[in-house]
Design an enzyme around this catalytic site. Structure first.
Site, PDB file in Angstrom:
ATOM      1  N   CYS A 167       0.856  -1.192   0.000  1.00 48.89           N
ATOM      2  CA  CYS A 167       0.000   0.000   0.000  1.00 48.89           C
ATOM      3  C   CYS A 167       0.888   1.237   0.000  1.00 48.89           C
ATOM      4  CB  CYS A 167      -0.916   0.016   1.220  1.00 48.89           C
ATOM      5  SG  CYS A 167      -1.950   1.493   1.308  1.00 48.89           S
TER       6      CYS A 167
ATOM      7  N   ARG B  75      -5.310 -12.930  12.197  1.00 51.26           N
ATOM      8  CA  ARG B  75      -4.617 -12.203  11.139  1.00 51.26           C
ATOM      9  C   ARG B  75      -5.649 -11.507  10.251  1.00 51.26           C
ATOM     10  NH1 ARG B  75       0.540 -12.650   9.094  1.00 51.26           N
ATOM     11  NH2 ARG B  75       0.872 -11.906   6.976  1.00 51.26           N
TER      12      ARG B  75
END
Length: 480
Positions: A98, A187
């Site tokens: 990102c 997660r």
């Protein structure tokens, strides 16, 4: 060009669809897409050691004619003014980094994505138009700090003809039962899934529900997980001694466990859940209100709680310190403990992390997310750290997965950067089911025919037995 009807021309006849694997890491997407009957035609990974791990496990044993194109830098395969060097494929998967997009002019779409690695993904989608795009990123991508990036990604995908939901699909492997590829790891990751339907439909069909919702599947009880299910037998681990705790680490844990036991014997309770800072154990009346007021609220709250803990258990604490004089010589970070293990009987029965902020102890049900930086989980009952192979099992890779002879630091980093196989498979299979009418029939048939569990023997047989025992009473109740 791959249309919504799909194209498998040129791939192995036994494969039902082709896929491209970008920012591929060690092959989490490959594991679940090959499980679904797909063949990889293009793989890109810039990290040399991760790429070697990928090739070792997924490519090197293939006949030469079935090797995918192996790319070391996706930017070289996606020139701005030329054709992309990625073969035709039906599914594009990417665990992309990102990056912040420029907000100059607050533009939206492909132009604004330029200069980021997401733009390279968009170039491939623009030219190849695979039927499905599957992206994965950290949960923060869908948070308020990255709202701009999220909007640009969704808008870009729609401009390229992909029907996507504006609502993030956040999911974790610990929400899945063992029979569906779950593993005992918390997660949370964001998944973005799109189906190619053409720009007109994509821009019109924006009221799309997220592929999955964050929560247990099939009423799986996440507290039924057991960390032991992903552990190898100690005798099977080469160089086991290097994962054992040092004498100092063992001593730190023993001393803190003595306090756990004394609290139980004297008070009938375990330690409280807030961070214990032994250096802050003073009477509450000794705290300076002016100094507290000047501190951040979170820190003043912890100091007050520690002072009250000291006031309530002064006799136990003093006896414990007298019995363990070495505690005063512990490093600063080892004079702090965060007990998140509820009623677990002993520190040695927990999963621990030796953090810069202190020792953290959790119940041995499931592990926190593996991370690229090394704070490897300590499995108390085994008195050792998780090995790289066990970390790979936690991500959903089978027992035959190997890192070769590479250094452990690289292996831990690769696993921490990886994709959880079971979670990725669940969201992908769910998306294919929901979008079957707009996807190639071969792709749909192959995915839905594959076993719901993509991780093979990543878990021990005890996981399946526990799930079966849990569901049998429910089945009997329904039959009755």
């Amino acid at each position: 060009m791959t249309s919504s009807q799909g194209s498998t021309e040129g791939i192995d006849s036994s494969a039902s669809f082709a896929f491209a694997d970008l920012f591929a890491g060690i092959g989490g997407f490959h594991a679940m897409l090959s499980h679904a009957g797909g063949e990889c035609v293009f793989v890109s990974e810039i990290d040399r050691e991760a790429r070697q791990t990928y090739l070792r496990n997924w490519v090197e044993d293939l006949p030469g004619e079935r090797w995918p194109v192996v790319n070391t830098d996706i930017t070289s395969a996606t020139p701005e003014d030329g054709p992309v060097e990625v073969p035709e494929h039906d599914v594009l998967a990417a665990g992309f980094p990102c990056q912040p997009f420029s907000k100059s002019g607050y533009q939206r779409g492909m132009d604004e994505a330029r200069g980021t690695l997401f733009w390279n993904i968009a170039r491939i989608l623009e030219e190849r138009r695979p039927s499905v795009v599957l992206l994965e990123n950290v949960r923060n991508l869908a948070g308020p700090r990255h709202r701009h990036e999220w909007d640009v990604i969704i808008q870009t995908l729609r401009e390229l003809g992909y029907r996507v939901s504006s609502t993030p699909s956040v999911f974790s492997p610990h929400f899945l039962p063992p029979s569906m590829g779950g593993t005992p790891q918390v997660r949370d990751r964001v998944f973005i899934l799109g189906t190619y339907v053409g720009m007109e439909r994509a821009m019109a069909e924006v009221d799309v529900a997220p592929t999955v919702v964050r929560g247990p599947v099939n009423e799986w009880n996440v507290h039924d997980w057991d960390v032991e299910w992903i552990l190898d037998e100690d005798e099977s681990i080469p160089n086991l001694t290097k994962y054992r705790l040092t004498a100092d680490e063992t001593h730190w844990i023993n001393v803190w466990d003595d306090l756990v036991q004394r609290m139980w014997a004297a008070r009938g309770v375990r330690l409280p859940g807030f961070p214990l800072w032994a250096d802050a154990w003073i009477p509450e009346r000794a705290l300076d209100p002016v100094e507290l007021e000047a501190l951040p609220k979170w820190k003043s709250d912890i100091l007050i709680k520690n002072a009250r803990f000291f006031d309530d258990h002064r006799d136990v604490i003093k006896a414990w310190k007298k019995a363990n004089p070495s505690f005063s010589c512990f490093p600063d970070s080892r004079r702090k403990l965060e007990w998140q293990a509820q009623d677990t009987a002993s520190l040695w029965d927990t999963v621990m992390h030796l953090r810069p902020s202190g020792i953290r102890a959790k119940a041995p049900t499931y592990l926190p997310a593996l991370v690229a930086i090394t704070q490897t989980s300590i499995v108390g009952p085994r008195r050792r750290r998780l090995t790289p192979h066990e970390a790979a099992r936690l991500q959903g890779f089978g027992s035959d997965f190997t890192f070769g002879g590479q250094r452990d630091q690289a292996s831990y980093k690769q696993v921490g950067n990886g994709v959880a196989v079971g979670a990725a498979w669940h969201v992908f299979r769910t998306h294919v089911t929901q979008n079957a009418a707009d996807l190639p029939r071969r792709l749909v048939r192959s995915v839905l025919a594959a076993d719901t569990n993509p991780i093979g023997d990543a878990l021990s047989g005890a996981a399946t037995q526990t799930e079966t025992q849990r569901t049998q009473p429910q089945a009997a109740d329904l039959a009755g």
